[in-house]
Design a protein around this motif. Structure first.
Motif, PDB file in Angstrom:
ATOM      1  N   TRP A 101      20.113  20.348 -24.814  1.00 33.74           N
ATOM      2  CA  TRP A 101      19.268  20.764 -25.915  1.00 33.74           C
ATOM      3  C   TRP A 101      18.880  19.520 -26.717  1.00 33.74           C
ATOM      4  CZ3 TRP A 101      18.096  26.027 -26.920  1.00 33.74           C
ATOM      5  CH2 TRP A 101      18.667  26.911 -26.012  1.00 33.74           C
ATOM      6  N   THR A 102      18.664  19.679 -28.009  1.00 32.99           N
ATOM      7  CA  THR A 102      18.537  18.540 -28.917  1.00 32.99           C
ATOM      8  C   THR A 102      19.676  18.633 -29.915  1.00 32.99           C
ATOM      9  OG1 THR A 102      17.165  19.715 -30.543  1.00 32.99           O
ATOM     10  CG2 THR A 102      16.007  18.614 -28.730  1.00 32.99           C
ATOM     11  N   ASN A 103      19.961  17.534 -30.596  1.00 37.84           N
ATOM     12  CA  ASN A 103      21.041  17.566 -31.583  1.00 37.84           C
ATOM     13  C   ASN A 103      20.814  18.659 -32.623  1.00 37.84           C
ATOM     14  OD1 ASN A 103      21.977  15.340 -30.201  1.00 37.84           O
ATOM     15  ND2 ASN A 103      22.440  14.173 -32.030  1.00 37.84           N
ATOM     16  N   PHE A 104      19.583  18.743 -33.130  1.00 31.40           N
ATOM     17  CA  PHE A 104      19.314  19.708 -34.193  1.00 31.40           C
ATOM     18  C   PHE A 104      19.354  21.135 -33.675  1.00 31.40           C
ATOM     19  CE2 PHE A 104      16.261  21.863 -37.210  1.00 31.40           C
ATOM     20  CZ  PHE A 104      17.163  21.943 -38.249  1.00 31.40           C
ATOM     21  N   SER A 105      18.875  21.360 -32.451  1.00 31.11           N
ATOM     22  CA  SER A 105      18.897  22.729 -31.932  1.00 31.11           C
ATOM     23  C   SER A 105      20.329  23.192 -31.671  1.00 31.11           C
ATOM     24  CB  SER A 105      18.049  22.849 -30.660  1.00 31.11           C
ATOM     25  OG  SER A 105      18.543  22.034 -29.618  1.00 31.11           O
ATOM     26  N   ILE A 106      21.223  22.283 -31.285  1.00 30.21           N
ATOM     27  CA  ILE A 106      22.636  22.658 -31.158  1.00 30.21           C
ATOM     28  C   ILE A 106      23.195  23.052 -32.523  1.00 30.21           C
ATOM     29  CG2 ILE A 106      24.963  21.768 -30.727  1.00 30.21           C
ATOM     30  CD1 ILE A 106      23.651  22.394 -28.159  1.00 30.21           C
ATOM     31  N   MET A 107      22.836  22.298 -33.560  1.00 32.73           N
ATOM     32  CA  MET A 107      23.284  22.645 -34.911  1.00 32.73           C
ATOM     33  C   MET A 107      22.781  24.037 -35.305  1.00 32.73           C
ATOM     34  SD  MET A 107      25.177  20.224 -36.198  1.00 32.73           S
ATOM     35  CE  MET A 107      25.117  20.462 -37.971  1.00 32.73           C
ATOM     36  N   LEU A 108      21.539  24.346 -34.970  1.00 38.87           N
ATOM     37  CA  LEU A 108      20.992  25.668 -35.290  1.00 38.87           C
ATOM     38  C   LEU A 108      21.709  26.765 -34.498  1.00 38.87           C
ATOM     39  CD1 LEU A 108      17.137  25.032 -35.500  1.00 38.87           C
ATOM     40  CD2 LEU A 108      18.747  25.349 -37.383  1.00 38.87           C
ATOM     41  N   ARG A 109      22.057  26.478 -33.254  1.00 40.96           N
ATOM     42  CA  ARG A 109      22.770  27.467 -32.447  1.00 40.96           C
ATOM     43  C   ARG A 109      24.146  27.767 -33.054  1.00 40.96           C
ATOM     44  NH1 ARG A 109      22.958  26.574 -26.202  1.00 40.96           N
ATOM     45  NH2 ARG A 109      23.469  28.791 -26.422  1.00 40.96           N
ATOM     46  N   LEU A 110      24.836  26.715 -33.474  1.00 40.73           N
ATOM     47  CA  LEU A 110      26.144  26.905 -34.101  1.00 40.73           C
ATOM     48  C   LEU A 110      26.016  27.602 -35.453  1.00 40.73           C
ATOM     49  CD1 LEU A 110      27.653  23.411 -33.253  1.00 40.73           C
ATOM     50  CD2 LEU A 110      28.307  25.596 -32.209  1.00 40.73           C
ATOM     51  N   HIS A 111      24.982  27.237 -36.204  1.00 37.92           N
ATOM     52  CA  HIS A 111      24.788  27.848 -37.525  1.00 37.92           C
ATOM     53  C   HIS A 111      24.516  29.346 -37.388  1.00 37.92           C
ATOM     54  CE1 HIS A 111      24.077  27.905 -41.792  1.00 37.92           C
ATOM     55  NE2 HIS A 111      22.863  28.407 -41.632  1.00 37.92           N
ATOM     56  N   ALA A 112      23.719  29.716 -36.390  1.00 36.96           N
ATOM     57  CA  ALA A 112      23.461  31.138 -36.153  1.00 36.96           C
ATOM     58  C   ALA A 112      24.763  31.879 -35.867  1.00 36.96           C
ATOM     59  CB  ALA A 112      22.483  31.303 -34.990  1.00 36.96           C
ATOM     60  N   ALA A 113      25.609  31.284 -35.024  1.00 40.07           N
ATOM     61  CA  ALA A 113      26.889  31.925 -34.696  1.00 40.07           C
ATOM     62  C   ALA A 113      27.782  32.019 -35.919  1.00 40.07           C
ATOM     63  CB  ALA A 113      27.587  31.138 -33.593  1.00 40.07           C
ATOM     64  N   ARG A 114      27.802  30.964 -36.725  1.00 43.56           N
ATOM     65  CA  ARG A 114      28.623  30.972 -37.943  1.00 43.56           C
ATOM     66  C   ARG A 114      28.202  32.106 -38.870  1.00 43.56           C
ATOM     67  NH1 ARG A 114      29.135  25.956 -42.319  1.00 43.56           N
ATOM     68  NH2 ARG A 114      30.326  27.121 -43.891  1.00 43.56           N
ATOM     69  N   MET A 115      26.899  32.399 -38.918  1.00 42.37           N
ATOM     70  CA  MET A 115      26.385  33.446 -39.793  1.00 42.37           C
ATOM     71  C   MET A 115      26.446  34.833 -39.156  1.00 42.37           C
ATOM     72  SD  MET A 115      23.075  31.473 -41.394  1.00 42.37           S
ATOM     73  CE  MET A 115      22.678  32.807 -42.520  1.00 42.37           C
ATOM     74  N   GLY A 116      26.884  34.906 -37.911  1.00 40.58           N
ATOM     75  CA  GLY A 116      26.931  36.188 -37.223  1.00 40.58           C
ATOM     76  C   GLY A 116      25.578  36.686 -36.762  1.00 40.58           C
ATOM     77  N   LEU A 117      24.634  35.758 -36.550  1.00 42.00           N
ATOM     78  CA  LEU A 117      23.287  36.123 -36.129  1.00 42.00           C
ATOM     79  C   LEU A 117      23.100  35.825 -34.648  1.00 42.00           C
ATOM     80  CD1 LEU A 117      21.283  34.633 -39.133  1.00 42.00           C
ATOM     81  CD2 LEU A 117      21.875  37.029 -38.743  1.00 42.00           C
ATOM     82  N   PRO A 118      22.254  36.592 -33.955  1.00 42.30           N
ATOM     83  CA  PRO A 118      22.040  36.337 -32.525  1.00 42.30           C
ATOM     84  C   PRO A 118      21.164  35.128 -32.237  1.00 42.30           C
ATOM     85  CG  PRO A 118      20.689  38.177 -33.239  1.00 42.30           C
ATOM     86  CD  PRO A 118      21.562  37.813 -34.407  1.00 42.30           C
ATOM     87  N   PHE A 119      20.343  34.724 -33.211  1.00 39.56           N
ATOM     88  CA  PHE A 119      19.476  33.562 -33.014  1.00 39.56           C
ATOM     89  C   PHE A 119      19.043  33.033 -34.376  1.00 39.56           C
ATOM     90  CE2 PHE A 119      16.488  37.034 -33.477  1.00 39.56           C
ATOM     91  CZ  PHE A 119      15.437  36.477 -34.202  1.00 39.56           C
ATOM     92  N   MET A 120      18.422  31.852 -34.348  1.00 42.46           N
ATOM     93  CA  MET A 120      17.885  31.255 -35.558  1.00 42.46           C
ATOM     94  C   MET A 120      16.408  30.925 -35.325  1.00 42.46           C
ATOM     95  SD  MET A 120      18.739  30.370 -38.654  1.00 42.46           S
ATOM     96  CE  MET A 120      20.521  30.413 -38.469  1.00 42.46           C
ATOM     97  N   PRO A 121      15.489  31.447 -36.148  1.00 44.62           N
ATOM     98  CA  PRO A 121      14.078  31.106 -35.970  1.00 44.62           C
ATOM     99  C   PRO A 121      13.819  29.666 -36.373  1.00 44.62           C
ATOM    100  CG  PRO A 121      14.377  32.409 -37.964  1.00 44.62           C
ATOM    101  CD  PRO A 121      15.708  32.359 -37.286  1.00 44.62           C
ATOM    102  N   SER A 122      12.955  29.003 -35.640  1.00 45.00           N
ATOM    103  CA  SER A 122      12.690  27.592 -35.920  1.00 45.00           C
ATOM    104  C   SER A 122      11.342  27.188 -35.347  1.00 45.00           C
ATOM    105  CB  SER A 122      13.787  26.713 -35.310  1.00 45.00           C
ATOM    106  OG  SER A 122      13.498  25.345 -35.501  1.00 45.00           O
ATOM    107  N   ARG A 123      10.799  26.098 -35.863  1.00 42.96           N
ATOM    108  CA  ARG A 123       9.562  25.534 -35.302  1.00 42.96           C
ATOM    109  C   ARG A 123       9.862  24.493 -34.227  1.00 42.96           C
ATOM    110  NH1 ARG A 123       5.204  27.210 -38.143  1.00 42.96           N
ATOM    111  NH2 ARG A 123       5.531  27.883 -40.288  1.00 42.96           N
ATOM    112  N   ILE A 124      11.131  24.118 -34.061  1.00 45.68           N
ATOM    113  CA  ILE A 124      11.459  23.125 -33.048  1.00 45.68           C
ATOM    114  C   ILE A 124      11.513  23.758 -31.658  1.00 45.68           C
ATOM    115  CG2 ILE A 124      12.796  21.815 -34.730  1.00 45.68           C
ATOM    116  CD1 ILE A 124      15.316  22.747 -33.211  1.00 45.68           C
TER     117      ILE A 124
END
Length: 231
Positions: free
Chosen positions: A102-125
């Motif tokens: 992935w990219t560094n930032f997209s991995i951070m978004l994937r982890l952040h989604a999991a931390r929040m209990g969400l299935p995904f995180m919307p993004s422009r990246i």
């Protein structure tokens, strides 16, 4: 209270919480890399692992070289300051590991989604450049407010996180200072958290600097005192 203590030996912490085939988030960012915990995994011959991290370093390379890894999920993988990840390159060339880049930032978004209990995180990246055409089957969502089409970055939920920190109390309140990178996001995204620390301190020292408590006791699965555990 003794019943709340998470303190155990490193061997017991690993054997109880890291299992064959697990997805393992490996914390650390230049410092506080959990070498002792990962080396204990190798000693116990736990394999078939998926290692996950935004920016991976020589510890990934060591575990790949030891044959413990079947897949890597990452944004960057190399050995900062000492060159490329040679074991990773060999394994990638041989096709002996699965690569989920992935990219560094997209991995951070994937982890952040999991931390929040969400299935995904919307993004422009992840909608431009060479990544979308590199095999990623990313889905999109339409913003209900603007109508914009956004990438849906899927949550990444590791089975277990390995964290090394400066100190904790016996209950498992973990204090970290310095640059933490993706450590806190990855730990709190994981189902289980195994922590090694330089020292165990009393409750009074924890409460004297509450802002340093980055991982609360209720999320910690096991805690081991391992001085120089990041070396």
């Amino acid at each position: 209270m003794p019943g709340l203590q998470k303190l155990t030996s490193l061997g017991e912490a690993i054997s109880a919480n890291v299992h064959q085939g697990d997805t393992v988030f490996v914390a650390g960012f230049g410092h506080l890399v959990p070498f002792a915990a990962a080396h204990e995994i190798l000693r116990q011959r736990i394999g078939g692992l998926t290692l996950a991290r935004s920016g991976a370093d020589i510890l990934f390379d060591q575990m790949i070289a030891a044959g413990a890894v079947s897949k890597v999920t990452f944004g960057y993988l190399g050995n900062p300051g000492i060159g490329l990840g040679h074991a990773f390159r060999r394994a990638a060339k041989e096709g002996s590991i699965e690569i989920d880049e992935w990219t560094n930032f997209s991995i951070m978004l994937r982890l952040h989604a999991a931390r929040m209990g969400l299935p995904f995180m919307p993004s422009r990246i992840m909608q431009i450049g060479d990544q979308p055409s590199g095999g990623k089957d990313l889905k999109t969502v339409t913003c209900p407010y603007t109508g914009d089409e956004l990438a849906a970055i899927p949550a990444l939920v590791p089975d277990v996180a390995l964290v090394h920190a400066q100190q904790a109390d016996a209950a498992g309140n973990v204090q970290i200072w310095g640059v933490d990178g993706d450590t806190v996001e990855g730990a709190l995204a994981s189902d289980r958290i195994v922590v090694t620390v330089e020292r165990i301190v009393g409750r009074d020292e924890i409460t004297a600097a509450p802002e340093r408590t980055r991982i609360p006791a209720d999320r910690v699965s096991a805690l081991a005192e391992v001085p120089w555990g990041a070396h």
